[in-house]
Design a protein around this motif. Structure first.
Motif, PDB file in Angstrom:
ATOM      1  N   THR A   1     -17.174  14.585  -0.705  1.00  0.00           N
ATOM      2  CA  THR A   1     -18.408  14.941  -1.398  1.00  0.00           C
ATOM      3  C   THR A   1     -18.887  13.866  -2.361  1.00  0.00           C
ATOM      4  OG1 THR A   1     -17.616  16.008  -3.442  1.00  0.00           O
ATOM      5  CG2 THR A   1     -17.475  17.294  -1.395  1.00  0.00           C
ATOM      6  N   SER A   2     -20.187  13.847  -2.544  1.00  0.00           N
ATOM      7  CA  SER A   2     -20.849  13.043  -3.570  1.00  0.00           C
ATOM      8  C   SER A   2     -22.224  13.640  -3.804  1.00  0.00           C
ATOM      9  CB  SER A   2     -20.987  11.581  -3.135  1.00  0.00           C
ATOM     10  OG  SER A   2     -21.840  10.877  -4.029  1.00  0.00           O
ATOM     11  N   ARG A   3     -22.533  13.939  -5.051  1.00  0.00           N
ATOM     12  CA  ARG A   3     -23.843  14.509  -5.362  1.00  0.00           C
ATOM     13  C   ARG A   3     -24.963  13.516  -5.105  1.00  0.00           C
ATOM     14  NH1 ARG A   3     -23.320  16.207 -11.442  1.00  0.00           N
ATOM     15  NH2 ARG A   3     -22.295  14.181 -11.415  1.00  0.00           N
TER      16      ARG A   3
ATOM     17  N   ASP B   1     -25.290  11.977  -0.739  1.00  0.00           N
ATOM     18  CA  ASP B   1     -25.327  12.947   0.358  1.00  0.00           C
ATOM     19  C   ASP B   1     -25.956  12.328   1.602  1.00  0.00           C
ATOM     20  OD1 ASP B   1     -25.255  15.271   1.847  1.00  0.00           O
ATOM     21  OD2 ASP B   1     -26.965  16.194   0.840  1.00  0.00           O
ATOM     22  N   GLY B   2     -25.224  12.354   2.730  1.00  0.00           N
ATOM     23  CA  GLY B   2     -25.731  11.841   3.991  1.00  0.00           C
ATOM     24  C   GLY B   2     -25.403  10.386   4.261  1.00  0.00           C
TER      25      GLY B   2
ATOM     26  N   TYR C   1     -20.804  11.205   3.325  1.00  0.00           N
ATOM     27  CA  TYR C   1     -20.759  12.004   2.105  1.00  0.00           C
ATOM     28  C   TYR C   1     -21.633  13.236   2.264  1.00  0.00           C
ATOM     29  CZ  TYR C   1     -18.623   7.995  -0.237  1.00  0.00           C
ATOM     30  OH  TYR C   1     -17.778   6.983  -0.598  1.00  0.00           O
ATOM     31  N   SER C   2     -21.226  14.305   1.609  1.00  0.00           N
ATOM     32  CA  SER C   2     -22.027  15.529   1.585  1.00  0.00           C
ATOM     33  C   SER C   2     -22.032  16.079   0.165  1.00  0.00           C
ATOM     34  CB  SER C   2     -21.456  16.572   2.542  1.00  0.00           C
ATOM     35  OG  SER C   2     -20.123  16.913   2.179  1.00  0.00           O
ATOM     36  N   ASP C   3     -23.054  16.840  -0.153  1.00  0.00           N
ATOM     37  CA  ASP C   3     -23.077  17.502  -1.458  1.00  0.00           C
ATOM     38  C   ASP C   3     -21.972  18.555  -1.504  1.00  0.00           C
ATOM     39  OD1 ASP C   3     -23.844  18.090  -4.002  1.00  0.00           O
ATOM     40  OD2 ASP C   3     -25.828  18.865  -3.494  1.00  0.00           O
TER      41      ASP C   3
ATOM     42  N   ASN D   1     -20.188  21.706  -1.293  1.00  0.00           N
ATOM     43  CA  ASN D   1     -20.430  23.018  -0.695  1.00  0.00           C
ATOM     44  C   ASN D   1     -19.106  23.768  -0.718  1.00  0.00           C
ATOM     45  OD1 ASN D   1     -20.584  25.184   1.204  1.00  0.00           O
ATOM     46  ND2 ASN D   1     -22.353  24.206   2.176  1.00  0.00           N
TER      47      ASN D   1
END
Length: 349
Positions: free
Chosen positions: A33-35, A38-39, A57-59, A61
């Protein structure tokens, strides 16, 4: 094969976790994850990982994290404890590389980290993740508080003196003169961390008080079984102009019993079966570059004069001081070989 999530994958410890876990025979990272990223492909930000991962990376969840067997938090203090209860309810284990589960003393936690603890009941059941000294509790834990980098060098540097023979030294005499590379401050924009502020420079910081001091005190109390005798030890960290590496020079006054003891043999026997702690021959001088990139801590002892002991303790602050130790804890929690994914040799020169 277990499923792994990493929260905070753009910092130095987060990407170090990923580097180690990509080589792990029993773990697969499925969530990173990374705020802010993302993407974005992780190998776009960290090209050293090209050809080794297709992760993006994704936000954050929480539902995706709950699908993992274990989640590492490589985040600022206060993040992991906000999500741990929900993850535990989904049978997901948690390893926090920040301070949320390091200190059992809530008053000290609030004083040094400026926040109330979000889940004190979970904290009581968490394990302090210094693998060599707390192995049995780690194996059965669902939540691990990964030790701070400086406290790791200090505890492993002092444990043989207090774990088996607490009458050898005078605890109130301990002085810890510690130095770290700049990666210990994390991967963030900061005037004090830019090249022109640190190159050709060497400075102390946190001299009036550092948040690792209460962690060191609490840990030494647990190791020794003695309360109230470590409150006056001195700990001063320094910043040196290198990227990775940490060296703690620990000065100790010996009792008559300690002065007569064979301390070299004591240390060698204490760590004889420890893969990641190397007690060097008498007269050695461990160098930070000898452990660069490795999950290794090296120790050397000196007695420069009667009743005086100097312990030298070196590690890579991002590996044995952070990500490597976290993977070592994961291995214990899931019954894997303790050195799984951690067999790398230090890079020298």
């Amino acid at each position: 094969m277990i499923s792994v999530g990493i929260v905070g994958g753009t910092g130095y410890t987060g990407v170090e976790l990923l580097r180690l876990l990509l080589r792990h025979p029993n773990a697969q990272v499925n969530v990173l994850t990374s705020r802010t990223e993302d993407g974005r492909r992780v190998d776009d930000m960290f090209p050293s990982l090209r050809g080794h991962t297709d992760l993006k990376y994704s936000d954050l969840n929480i539902d995706e994290l709950k699908k993992c067997d274990v989640v590492f938090f490589a985040t600022p203090h206060g993040v992991a404890m906000k999500h741990t209860e929900e993850l535990l309810a989904a049978n997901t284990k948690v390893i926090d590389l920040a301070a949320d589960f390091r200190l059992q003393d809530l008053e000290q936690f609030e004083k040094w980290y400026g926040m109330q603890h979000a889940c004190p009941e979970i904290l009581k059941d968490s394990a302090y993740g210094l693998s060599e000294l707390n192995r049995d509790k780690i194996k059965n834990a669902k939540v691990i508080g990964n030790p701070g980098c400086y406290p790791t060098t200090v505890q492993l540097g002092l444990a043989p003196l207090f774990k088996q023979a607490a009458t050898l030294v005078k605890p109130e005499s301990i002085i810890i003169d510690a130095k770290s590379g700049v990666s210990g401050a994390g991967r963030k924009a900061s005037l004090g961390m830019i090249y022109s502020e640190n190159a050709d420079n060497f400075k102390a910081y946190g001299v009036a008080g550092h948040r690792h001091h209460p962690e060191i005190v609490e840990a030494l109390e647990n190791i020794s079984g003695q309360k109230g005798v470590f409150d006056h030890i001195l700990f001063v960290p320094h910043l040196v102009p290198m990227i990775r590496g940490m060296l703690s020079t620990i000065y100790i006054d010996l009792t008559d019993e300690g002065d007569a003891a064979d301390l070299q043999s004591l240390y060698e026997q204490f760590y004889a079966n420890e893969t990641f702690v190397d007690v060097m021959p008498a007269g050695s001088s461990p160098e930070t570059r000898s452990v660069r990139g490795a999950n290794q801590l090296r120790i050397a002892l000196y007695k420069p004069q009667p009743k005086k002991l100097i312990v030298l303790s070196v590690q890579d602050n991002l590996v044995k001081g952070a990500a490597g130790q976290a993977v070592q804890n994961m291995n214990l929690m899931f019954g894997f070989a303790e050195d799984a994914g951690l067999q790398g040799i230090g890079l020298l020169p």
